[in-house]
Scaffold this active site. Structure first.
Site, PDB file in Angstrom:
ATOM      1  N   HIS A 201       0.827  -1.214   0.000  1.00 44.96           N
ATOM      2  CA  HIS A 201       0.000   0.000   0.000  1.00 44.96           C
ATOM      3  C   HIS A 201       0.859   1.261   0.000  1.00 44.96           C
ATOM      4  O   HIS A 201       0.417   2.325   0.467  1.00 44.96           O
ATOM      5  CB  HIS A 201      -0.947   0.000   1.195  1.00 44.96           C
ATOM      6  CG  HIS A 201      -2.390   0.107   0.817  1.00 44.96           C
ATOM      7  ND1 HIS A 201      -3.272   0.952   1.445  1.00 44.96           N
ATOM      8  CD2 HIS A 201      -3.108  -0.530  -0.130  1.00 44.96           C
ATOM      9  CE1 HIS A 201      -4.477   0.837   0.921  1.00 44.96           C
ATOM     10  NE2 HIS A 201      -4.397  -0.064  -0.044  1.00 44.96           N
ATOM     11  N   HIS A 301      -5.424  -2.423 -11.443  1.00 43.63           N
ATOM     12  CA  HIS A 301      -5.999  -2.193 -10.113  1.00 43.63           C
ATOM     13  C   HIS A 301      -7.516  -2.160 -10.257  1.00 43.63           C
ATOM     14  O   HIS A 301      -8.056  -1.457 -11.105  1.00 43.63           O
ATOM     15  CB  HIS A 301      -5.471  -0.844  -9.607  1.00 43.63           C
ATOM     16  CG  HIS A 301      -5.955  -0.448  -8.260  1.00 43.63           C
ATOM     17  ND1 HIS A 301      -6.786   0.646  -8.071  1.00 43.63           N
ATOM     18  CD2 HIS A 301      -5.718  -0.959  -7.034  1.00 43.63           C
ATOM     19  CE1 HIS A 301      -7.034   0.794  -6.786  1.00 43.63           C
ATOM     20  NE2 HIS A 301      -6.402  -0.162  -6.123  1.00 43.63           N
TER      21      HIS A 301
END
Length: 392
Positions: A201, A301
């Site tokens: 992340h 994504h």
């Protein structure tokens, strides 16, 4: 044929509000669906779509590239900021959906037809349940193993975890060992035939990201995602060169020039462009062509809503370098109530055959969407032990 109006429909989905975009033409029953979901920026995106619509009303929706250039280049500010690029993406996806319907073919047929027979899906641990994925502590390696086994039992041959804890710019061995224990537990639980991905992340500093990458390198990860801030392209390149695990990044980049810089530095082996953030299909196809020149793979994504998933799959069936599709299926119980999908998932293998319906092949149940109006997204914040602000 003219664009008559552009509407946004917001559907609350806990961690994010899905922002569906409906481009309506003056031809009876002809409209297209897109998605412009951007967590914690729902109001800004909806307002930007309304601003952009003033450029497009009355224009021919079939002139997709022309309209994309209009949205990107007009009114002085280019469309590279994430809010505007997301708004552009939502409209662009809807325009391609219309074009597919005009010609009576799925979007991937507009780009030369399918290049593969099926696409493999991967899941998040917990199937998209926010608490399971984001809040499972790396102090509990056994829980990572249990969730990994659940993913395999659901038919997935690949899954993603957040097995790297938030760390200050420099920390000692404890977080490194915690991450290693979690990945070792997952590998022992599912064996070598299942692909494991770890998402950082972009929390670590370059120095910590390199340590995590080296510690996890022996476990044969399918990819190691965002090991440091995406702005740190030189550091991404350093990490990518230091390990055998493929480095994945790109979900926070919003335009072609940013990907050019990333690829030139060899900052990744897997490009995670986001079709709902990087300007839609029109810009994504240019990014994909550039990735091909560098022999960089595509794994977009896609933790957003169902239109985003349909778009990611249409894109995947047209792109030779596409390797796998991110998916969530258990984020909210009403996910399947709001959409009818043209593609079919084999639940035993979690693979998808090509959609055969025109455009994106999906329809949105607007009455169901209205049952879940906008709510403020569930807050996610990260602080270090000393109280300093970290990266979520």
């Amino acid at each position: 044929m003219k664009i008559e109006r552009i509407e946004t429909l917001v559907c609350y989905a806990r961690m994010r509000n899905w922002v569906f975009v409906k481009v309506i033409t003056d031809q009876p029953g002809l409209y297209g669906w897109g998605e412009a979901t951007l967590e914690w920026h729902t109001r800004g995106v909806a307002g930007t779509i309304e601003d952009l619509s003033q450029l497009l009303i009355g224009e021919d929706p079939r002139r997709v590239e022309y309209l994309w250039q209009m949205m990107w280049r007009q009114h002085f500010w280019h469309g590279s900021g994430v809010t505007r690029s997301t708004a552009i993406a939502g409209i662009d996806l809807a325009l391609w959906d219309i074009l597919g319907k005009v010609h009576g073919v799925p979007c991937h047929q507009l780009w030369g037809g399918p290049v593969r027979d099926y696409i493999r899906l991967y899941c998040h641990l917990g199937g998209g349940n926010m608490e399971s994925f984001y809040q499972t502590s790396t102090d509990n390696a056994a829980q990572f193993a249990d969730l990994a086994q659940e993913a395999v039992a659901d038919g997935f041959s690949a899954f993603k975890s957040m097995a790297v804890p938030p760390t200050m710019p420099i920390e000692g061995l404890k977080p490194i060992k915690a991450a290693e224990d979690c990945v070792a537990a997952m590998r022992d639980a599912v064996g070598d035939d299942v692909d494991i991905m770890v998402d950082c992340h972009a929390r670590p500093s370059p120095a910590m990201g390199l340590q995590f990458a080296k510690a996890l390198d022996p476990y044969g990860l399918y990819f190691f995602e965002e090991p440091c801030w995406p702005e740190s392209m030189d550091s991404l390149a350093t990490i990518n060169a230091a390990v055998t695990t493929p480095i994945a990044t790109g979900e926070r980049l919003t335009h072609l020039a940013a990907f050019r810089d990333l690829f030139e530095k060899r900052g990744c082996e897997i490009c995670q462009l986001d079709l709902t953030h990087c300007g839609g299909f029109t810009e994504a196809r240019r990014i994909a062509a550039l990735a091909d020149a560098y022999r960089i793979s595509l794994a977009p994504h896609n933790p957003q809503g169902p239109v985003s998933t349909a778009a990611s799959l249409e894109f995947g069936f047209s792109q030779p370098s596409y390797i796998i599709c991110e998916s969530v299926h258990d984020d909210v119980p009403w996910r399947q109530d709001v959409v009818e999908e043209g593609f079919v998932i084999d639940p035993k293998t979690r693979t998808v055959k090509p959609n055969q319906k025109p455009g994106l092949g999906i329809s949105i149940n607007e009455a169901e969407v209205k049952k879940h109006p906008f709510q403020q997204e569930t807050v996610q914040r990260v602080f270090y032990q000393d109280g300093a602000v970290g990266d979520w």
